[in-house]
Design a protein around this motif. Structure first.
Motif, short mmCIF file in Angstrom:
data_model
loop_
_atom_site.label_atom_id
_atom_site.label_comp_id
_atom_site.label_asym_id
_atom_site.label_seq_id
_atom_site.Cartn_x
_atom_site.Cartn_y
_atom_site.Cartn_z
N LEU A 101 0.83 -1.21 0.00
CA LEU A 101 0.00 0.00 0.00
C LEU A 101 0.86 1.26 0.00
O LEU A 101 0.57 2.23 -0.72
CB LEU A 101 -0.92 0.00 1.22
N ARG A 102 1.94 1.25 0.79
CA ARG A 102 2.85 2.40 0.78
C ARG A 102 3.50 2.55 -0.59
O ARG A 102 3.67 3.69 -1.08
CB ARG A 102 3.92 2.23 1.86
N GLN A 103 3.84 1.44 -1.22
CA GLN A 103 4.46 1.50 -2.54
C GLN A 103 3.49 2.09 -3.57
O GLN A 103 3.87 2.93 -4.40
CB GLN A 103 4.90 0.10 -2.98
N TYR A 104 2.24 1.64 -3.52
CA TYR A 104 1.25 2.16 -4.46
C TYR A 104 1.02 3.65 -4.26
O TYR A 104 0.99 4.44 -5.22
CB TYR A 104 -0.07 1.41 -4.30
N THR A 105 0.87 4.06 -3.01
CA THR A 105 0.60 5.47 -2.72
C THR A 105 1.76 6.36 -3.17
O THR A 105 1.56 7.44 -3.74
CB THR A 105 0.34 5.66 -1.22
N GLU A 106 2.97 5.91 -2.94
CA GLU A 106 4.14 6.67 -3.39
C GLU A 106 4.21 6.73 -4.91
O GLU A 106 4.57 7.77 -5.48
CB GLU A 106 5.41 6.02 -2.83
N PRO A 233 -2.52 25.52 -14.87
CA PRO A 233 -2.16 25.95 -13.51
C PRO A 233 -3.19 25.56 -12.43
O PRO A 233 -2.95 25.76 -11.26
CB PRO A 233 -2.10 27.46 -13.65
N PHE A 234 -4.35 25.04 -12.85
CA PHE A 234 -5.39 24.71 -11.87
C PHE A 234 -5.47 23.20 -11.63
O PHE A 234 -6.51 22.68 -11.25
CB PHE A 234 -6.75 25.22 -12.36
N ALA A 235 -4.38 22.50 -11.82
CA ALA A 235 -4.39 21.05 -11.76
C ALA A 235 -4.68 20.55 -10.35
O ALA A 235 -4.32 21.17 -9.35
CB ALA A 235 -3.04 20.50 -12.24
N VAL A 236 -5.36 19.39 -10.30
CA VAL A 236 -5.53 18.68 -9.03
C VAL A 236 -4.16 18.19 -8.57
O VAL A 236 -3.41 17.59 -9.34
CB VAL A 236 -6.49 17.49 -9.21
N ARG A 237 -3.82 18.45 -7.34
CA ARG A 237 -2.51 18.09 -6.81
C ARG A 237 -2.60 16.81 -5.97
O ARG A 237 -3.68 16.48 -5.44
CB ARG A 237 -1.94 19.24 -5.98
N PRO A 238 -1.48 16.11 -5.79
CA PRO A 238 -1.50 14.85 -5.04
C PRO A 238 -1.49 15.05 -3.52
O PRO A 238 -0.93 14.23 -2.79
CB PRO A 238 -0.24 14.15 -5.53
N THR A 239 -2.10 16.13 -3.05
CA THR A 239 -2.10 16.41 -1.62
C THR A 239 -2.78 15.30 -0.84
O THR A 239 -2.36 14.97 0.28
CB THR A 239 -2.81 17.75 -1.37
N ALA A 240 -3.85 14.74 -1.39
CA ALA A 240 -4.59 13.70 -0.68
C ALA A 240 -3.71 12.49 -0.39
O ALA A 240 -3.84 11.86 0.67
CB ALA A 240 -5.81 13.28 -1.50
N PHE A 241 -2.81 12.17 -1.31
CA PHE A 241 -1.97 10.99 -1.12
C PHE A 241 -0.83 11.28 -0.14
O PHE A 241 -0.36 10.37 0.54
CB PHE A 241 -1.45 10.52 -2.47
N SER A 242 -0.40 12.52 -0.06
CA SER A 242 0.53 12.89 1.00
C SER A 242 -0.15 12.76 2.36
O SER A 242 0.47 12.31 3.34
CB SER A 242 1.01 14.34 0.81
N PHE A 243 -1.41 13.14 2.43
CA PHE A 243 -2.18 12.95 3.66
C PHE A 243 -2.29 11.47 4.01
O PHE A 243 -2.16 11.09 5.19
CB PHE A 243 -3.57 13.56 3.46
N ALA A 244 -2.52 10.62 3.00
CA ALA A 244 -2.62 9.18 3.26
C ALA A 244 -1.30 8.63 3.81
O ALA A 244 -1.30 7.81 4.74
CB ALA A 244 -3.01 8.45 1.98
N GLU A 245 -0.18 9.08 3.26
CA GLU A 245 1.11 8.61 3.75
C GLU A 245 1.35 9.05 5.20
O GLU A 245 1.94 8.29 5.99
CB GLU A 245 2.22 9.11 2.83
#
Length: 253
Positions: A101-106, A233-245
């Motif tokens: 799971l950590r590998q996938y999220t990264e 410039p308005f792209a969805v960022r991977p913030t949610a996955f940083s939160f998951a980690e």
């Protein structure tokens, strides 16, 4: 595909042409008695059409952008639910599933979001998620608590697949081409309208016309940038996955 729209547009042009020829040849029309009101009506309709098309594009694109962003948080929450449920598995299975799971999220955070900006998902991320599902599927569940944990992990993992599939579908999603063509034509004619009526090329008039051109171009550019949920410039960022980690680290502790 757009034949009906094209025919309707040409029909509107034909009706306007016929009415203009029939009703615009009278005495009062020849003396230009109503020209001011007519030109004001035409300019108002033209401006309203451009605003309507722009608003439609912005509303549709912003809605898609918001949906794509919320889907990333749904996927991240499902990942943390899977990670938590894996804590109830046997020691060896728990270590393996959580590591995958950590590998996938990264992989999603570091690699896939760059691929999403190019219009496609990452095959490596799909493979990493398949490895997680396989590891959960073969995990031993002898005790009732392990069976419950395995079922919860599989359920949460199903949500991960669903939200990921939704995200993949939104990569190439966008507003229809015909609306972009209509917006572009309306914008060009809106800028050219004063010139068509005989605007004099004085510095004051040109400044006002240039401001109109800048406003129209900015509106079209803004709608185009909003149309792609994973592009700057308005792209969805991977913030949610940083939160998951971060949640993974908390659960490990």
């Amino acid at each position: 595909m757009y034949l009906v729209s094209v025919l309707c547009t040409l029909g509107g042009v034909a009706v306007a042409l016929v009415l203009g020829r029939l009703l615009g040849s009278g005495r009062r029309a020849a003396t230009s008695e109503f020209n001011g009101q007519a030109l004001s009506l035409i300019s108002s309709v033209l401006l309203s059409s451009f605003i309507l098309l722009t608003g439609f594009q912005v509303a549709g694109s912003w809605s898609a952008l918001s949906t794509a962003r919320s889907r990333t948080y749904d996927e991240a929450r499902a990942l943390t639910d899977t990670y938590w449920a894996a804590g109830g598995l046997a020691d060896a299975d728990r270590t393996k599933v959580r590591g995958l799971l950590r590998q996938y999220t990264e992989e999603v955070r570091n690699v896939e979001f760059a691929a999403l900006a190019q219009g496609h998902t990452s095959p490596e991320a799909w493979s990493a998620l398949d490895h997680v599902r396989a590891a959960v599927g073969v995990a031993s569940a002898v005790r009732p608590d392990q069976q419950t944990a395995k079922a919860a992990a599989q359920s949460a993992l199903g949500t991960v697949y669903q939200t990921r599939a939704d995200r993949a579908a939104q990569v190439r999603a966008g507003m229809p081409l015909i609306t972009w063509l209509a917006l572009l034509v309306a914008g060009i004619f809106l800028i050219a309208f004063p010139v068509v009526l005989g605007l004099t090329a004085t510095p004051r008039h040109l400044v006002a016309l240039c401001f109109t051109g800048a406003a129209v171009a900015f509106a079209i550019c803004l709608t185009a940038q909003l149309n792609h949920a994973f592009q700057k410039p308005f792209a969805v960022r991977p913030t949610a996955f940083s939160f998951a980690e971060a949640r993974f680290r908390q659960m490990d502790g």
